[in-house]
Design an enzyme around this catalytic site. Structure first.
Site, PDB file in Angstrom:
ATOM      1  N   CYS A 116       0.855  -1.020  -0.211  1.00  0.00           N
ATOM      2  CA  CYS A 116      -0.188   0.130   0.024  1.00  0.00           C
ATOM      3  C   CYS A 116       1.380   1.329   0.305  1.00  0.00           C
ATOM      4  CB  CYS A 116      -1.325  -0.006   1.180  1.00  0.00           C
ATOM      5  SG  CYS A 116      -0.332   0.073   2.803  1.00  0.00           S
ATOM      6  N   HIS A 317      -1.889   0.917   7.209  1.00  0.00           N
ATOM      7  CA  HIS A 317      -2.223   1.360   5.968  1.00  0.00           C
ATOM      8  C   HIS A 317      -2.005   2.479   5.163  1.00  0.00           C
ATOM      9  CE1 HIS A 317      -4.957   0.119   2.312  1.00  0.00           C
ATOM     10  NE2 HIS A 317      -5.308   0.846   2.082  1.00  0.00           N
TER      11      HIS A 317
END
Length: 450
Positions: A116, A317
């Site tokens: 990510c 994330h």
């Protein structure tokens, strides 16, 4: 940059290229691709170029793309190696065409638990039109190659009134930062260590991974911010990062265990303060386990400028964040929305309540599902109707037959011999159907033979 200082953009000039370079001899296609300073593929329908055996970075680290020399399928994992991350598997991440800033562009969608931080940086550059993806998907090593090529072309910001010595110093410092950023690019495929501080949305403990965001000129944010109005909690956390706060909690837990077991019977003033702070920090962490606070949202609104594209770190994330008409939005990169016109989700609450939006930031309303008609049973119903009609016809025919038999006159039967069957059912029966009487013949007189 303040309001009184002006800057001029000066391209970076290096004695030797610091982009990743293929180790084996390049083919004609690879030589053509590497000679270009742009990371744009020429054909919208082109397949990926054959990957070389490996890439060598300026740090000496080697990145091995998936063998063989063919572009693998969309979802098939391919073995690759990232220094320090043995067993990591590179996968192809599909691209999606979205509408943004008045035109169509492509972003990369995260395939399962993909890289990510690498995807977030690339998607910001895609939305800025600084990079272009014209392929159906990209592997991690391909995104690393594109970023390396882009980093090499990023100019250094030098003040207009800088002396030649200052200009040389800026260029040397920028060159060093680019080289350091290229060293950590392969690590972005397997994740990035981020250590937040709780005093502001841009407060982080500096790590080498931040160089990639700095060179790409992307601001990194988080929303795990402590409110100054909560004085006790703010005083306990204002000098700590996440890692140091965890260390303090561990020290407090060990102290409590010694006291509970009787190994320690008295506390110093410093240990009493440690217990108090440990309790406060642990309670705040429990109440903000989603790593987002109301104060964090408020400060994010103040930190981002209108139209800015940044990266938000939250719960391990990295997401692309932007500000549009004084509202915050996160880029939707979930694989489940690959074939839907969902591009953004509104980022305005800490409880997870959100609104999905299209590329123009209009709320997306999912079309009603198409109701399927239940399968018709015409054939079965027809067969059942035929069976019913046939049974009715048989019933009517039987009734007519019985009625006709009841109307026929019965013939008297005469029997000179006992035991004559009156019905086919047996001797002496009384069946409904009478056998007609047989004609009786008188015996003739015996003949005389002469």
């Amino acid at each position: 940059m303040d309001g009184t200082t002006s800057y001029v953009v000066v391209p970076l000039i290096t004695e030797a290229p610091i982009i990743v370079t293929p180790v084996p001899s390049a083919t004609a296609h690879e030589a053509t691709a590497s000679s270009s300073s742009s990371a744009v593929f020429s054909s919208p329908t082109a397949t990926a170029p054959p990957p070389p055996a490996s890439f060598t970075f300026s740090s000496g680290a080697t990145l091995t793309p998936p063998p063989p020399y063919a572009f693998p399928s969309m979802m098939s994992p391919a073995a690759s190696s990232v220094p320090g991350h043995e067993g990591w598997v590179d996968e192809r991440h599909p691209s999606k065409v979205v509408w943004y800033d008045g035109m169509h562009t492509s972003i990369v969608i995260q395939n399962r638990n993909g890289p990510c931080p690498l995807l977030a940086i690339c998607n910001v550059l895609f939305l800025r039109k600084q990079l272009t993806c014209r392929m159906e998907g990209l592997y991690g090593y391909q995104m690393v190659e594109m970023l390396a090529d882009h980093f090499r072309t990023v100019p250094a910001d030098i003040p207009l009134d800088a002396t030649p010595e200052v200009i040389d110093s800026f260029k040397a410092n920028h060159k060093k930062n680019v080289e350091d950023a290229l060293k950590i690019l392969p690590d972005l495929q397997a994740g990035l260590d981020v250590n937040v501080k709780f005093t502001g949305p841009q407060d982080f403990e500096f790590t080498p991974g931040h160089l990639a965001f700095d060179i790409a000129q992307i601001n990194l944010y988080h929303g795990w911010v402590c409110d100054k109005q909560d004085r006790d909690t703010y005083n306990a956390l204002q000098t700590l990062s996440y890692n140091s706060a965890q260390e303090r909690l561990i020290a407090c837990t060990q102290l409590n265990e010694r006291v509970a077991t009787g190994a320690q019977t008295s506390l110093t003033p410093q240990e009493e303060e440690l217990q108090r702070q440990g309790y406060i920090i642990d309670k705040w962490f429990s109440h903000t386990s989603n790593q987002l606070t109301v104060e964090g949202l408020v400060q994010l609104h103040k930190a981002l400028v209108e139209g800015e594209l940044g990266v938000l770190f939250r719960s391990n994330h990295f997401s692309v964040i932007t500000k549009h008409k004084n509202e915050l939005y996160l880029l939707v990169t979930d694989l489940g929305f690959l074939h839907q016109p969902v591009v953004w989700e509104k980022f305005s609450a800490i409880d997870g309540d959100t609104v999905l939006c299209d590329g123009s930031f209009h709320p997306y309303t999912e079309p009603p599902p198409i109701l399927e008609k239940p399968p018709t049973k015409l054939k079965d119903d027809s067969i059942q109707q035929l069976d019913a009609d046939f049974a009715l016809a048989l019933h009517i025919d039987e009734q007519e037959h019985q009625k006709a038999n009841n109307q026929l006159p019965e013939r008297p039967t005469t029997s000179h011999h006992p035991g004559v069957m009156g019905s086919s059912g047996g001797v002496g029966g009384t069946g409904s159907h009478k056998r007609p009487a047989q004609p009786q013949y008188e015996p003739e007189e015996p003949c005389t033979i002469l």
